[in-house]
Scaffold this active site. Sequence first.
Site, PDB file in Angstrom:
ATOM      1  N   GLU A 127     -23.795  -7.837  -2.834  1.00 15.48           N
ATOM      2  CA  GLU A 127     -22.777  -7.676  -3.880  1.00 15.48           C
ATOM      3  C   GLU A 127     -21.383  -8.134  -3.419  1.00 15.48           C
ATOM      4  O   GLU A 127     -20.553  -8.488  -4.252  1.00 15.48           O
ATOM      5  CB  GLU A 127     -22.711  -6.219  -4.354  1.00 15.48           C
ATOM      6  CG  GLU A 127     -23.814  -5.849  -5.340  1.00 15.48           C
ATOM      7  CD  GLU A 127     -23.682  -6.568  -6.691  1.00 15.48           C
ATOM      8  OE1 GLU A 127     -22.551  -6.685  -7.201  1.00 15.48           O
ATOM      9  OE2 GLU A 127     -24.703  -7.011  -7.229  1.00 15.48           O
ATOM     10  N   HIS A 152     -20.719 -10.857  -1.564  1.00 19.10           N
ATOM     11  CA  HIS A 152     -20.707 -12.295  -1.884  1.00 19.10           C
ATOM     12  C   HIS A 152     -20.620 -12.513  -3.393  1.00 19.10           C
ATOM     13  O   HIS A 152     -19.891 -13.384  -3.868  1.00 19.10           O
ATOM     14  CB  HIS A 152     -21.999 -12.960  -1.390  1.00 19.10           C
ATOM     15  CG  HIS A 152     -22.236 -12.885   0.079  1.00 19.10           C
ATOM     16  ND1 HIS A 152     -23.239 -12.112   0.629  1.00 19.10           N
ATOM     17  CD2 HIS A 152     -21.622 -13.502   1.125  1.00 19.10           C
ATOM     18  CE1 HIS A 152     -23.228 -12.264   1.943  1.00 19.10           C
ATOM     19  NE2 HIS A 152     -22.271 -13.088   2.275  1.00 19.10           N
ATOM     20  N   GLN A 178     -20.133 -21.060  14.995  1.00 19.77           N
ATOM     21  CA  GLN A 178     -19.302 -19.857  15.028  1.00 19.77           C
ATOM     22  C   GLN A 178     -19.995 -18.688  15.710  1.00 19.77           C
ATOM     23  O   GLN A 178     -19.472 -17.576  15.714  1.00 19.77           O
ATOM     24  CB  GLN A 178     -18.827 -19.490  13.624  1.00 19.77           C
ATOM     25  CG  GLN A 178     -19.896 -18.981  12.689  1.00 19.77           C
ATOM     26  CD  GLN A 178     -19.367 -18.832  11.276  1.00 19.77           C
ATOM     27  OE1 GLN A 178     -19.094 -19.827  10.600  1.00 19.77           O
ATOM     28  NE2 GLN A 178     -19.214 -17.596  10.809  1.00 19.77           N
TER      29      GLN A 178
HETATM   30  P1  AMP Z   1     -20.662 -14.426   5.201  1.00 20.28           P
HETATM   31  O1  AMP Z   1     -21.883 -14.837   4.465  1.00 20.28           O
HETATM   32  O2  AMP Z   1     -20.802 -13.157   5.956  1.00 20.28           O
HETATM   33  O3  AMP Z   1     -20.059 -15.559   6.023  1.00 20.28           O
HETATM   34  O4  AMP Z   1     -19.579 -14.102   4.090  1.00 20.28           O
HETATM   35  C1  AMP Z   1     -19.217 -15.068   3.123  1.00 20.28           C
HETATM   36  C2  AMP Z   1     -17.979 -14.598   2.405  1.00 20.28           C
HETATM   37  O5  AMP Z   1     -18.248 -13.349   1.760  1.00 20.28           O
HETATM   38  C3  AMP Z   1     -16.802 -14.362   3.356  1.00 20.28           C
HETATM   39  O6  AMP Z   1     -15.607 -14.832   2.749  1.00 20.28           O
HETATM   40  C4  AMP Z   1     -16.798 -12.867   3.507  1.00 20.28           C
HETATM   41  O7  AMP Z   1     -15.527 -12.345   3.812  1.00 20.28           O
HETATM   42  C5  AMP Z   1     -17.250 -12.426   2.124  1.00 20.28           C
HETATM   43  N1  AMP Z   1     -17.798 -11.063   2.179  1.00 20.28           N
HETATM   44  C6  AMP Z   1     -18.759 -10.597   3.016  1.00 20.28           C
HETATM   45  N2  AMP Z   1     -18.957  -9.270   2.831  1.00 20.28           N
HETATM   46  C7  AMP Z   1     -18.089  -8.890   1.864  1.00 20.28           C
HETATM   47  C8  AMP Z   1     -17.789  -7.643   1.229  1.00 20.28           C
HETATM   48  N3  AMP Z   1     -18.427  -6.516   1.558  1.00 20.28           N
HETATM   49  N4  AMP Z   1     -16.835  -7.626   0.278  1.00 20.28           N
HETATM   50  C9  AMP Z   1     -16.167  -8.759  -0.056  1.00 20.28           C
HETATM   51  N5  AMP Z   1     -16.402  -9.963   0.496  1.00 20.28           N
HETATM   52  C10 AMP Z   1     -17.347 -10.037   1.451  1.00 20.28           C
END
Ligand code: AMP
Length: 282
Positions: free
Chosen positions: A32, A34, A58
């Site tokens: 949720e 994402h 990364q």
């Molecule tokens: P990731 O797939 O972990 O690289 O995250 C992709 C994007 O989703 C990044 O900009 C994260 O900061 C954002 N994101 C991940 N978890 C959350 C969350 N719980 N609430 C809001 N945005 C999130």
Amino acid sequence: MQTLTTREALRRARAAAREPFGLVPTMGSLHEGHLSLVRRARAECATVGVSIFVNPAQFGPQEDLAAYPRDLASDLQLLEAEGVDLVWAPATEEVYHPGFQTWVTVEGVSRPLEGARRPGHFRGVATVVAKLFNLFRPQRAYFGQKDAQQAAVVRRMAGDLDLAVEIVVCPTVRAPDGLALSSRNAYLSPEERRGAAALARALFAAQAAYAGGERHPDRLRAAMAGVLAAEPRARPDYVAAADPDTFEELTRPAERVLLLLAVHIGSTALIDNLLLEPEAGA
Ligand code: AMP
């Protein structure tokens, strides 16, 4: 929804897309958090693109690249239901082609906290995001406050390199017990999952102290550390009260304080943060 894997197909689809174009970069295993970014992009942009790419650059050599959760079929279903126009899910070789040797390094804001805990991490993030910006040419790109330092690094890079993209940062989506949603939460055993709520409790304890007038960073850090010390499964990597712009630890009382935590729960490293600032109009 178009699902593409090559740069060439992406370039063609992008050339035909209506603008403004909104990009949501992800590593997949979507939740949720994402989807909140996707919904914001959908509300603001004529075309919404999502990238799904677990970026090896990364991850450190001792980190969880191989184990990182992947579920493309489920991700595509979720994105289709949100009305996404275009998904790019490339293989590693499509992103880092043979002979690749160019990196984007953001200095100051990349150094403390996550930068110190994960050497090379933000170089990998900045490089892949720069590539995504060149391929997607978005007018807007959506990031989560959950990864506050990442959003700051990306904003710095976009400004410094004159990339014509607006960086939109969306609030952290949390589970009912406060735990910030994260793909890495899937690693937690049921017992660890209960212990993981200590991160949010620690942030909220410092927030309550701030609401009661506390402005000294040492005492805000102590409020967080106290909560974490009471959770036997929690091993803190850092407990920070930092300047929200530079991410440097504060040494004196301040009105704007960014609380940041990195905590191991068992073998899983989790991060979270909370911005404290005077209420608007107060
Ligand atoms: P990731 O797939 O972990 O690289 O995250 C992709 C994007 O989703 C990044 O900009 C994260 O900061 C954002 N994101 C991940 N978890 C959350 C969350 N719980 N609430 C809001 N945005 C999130």
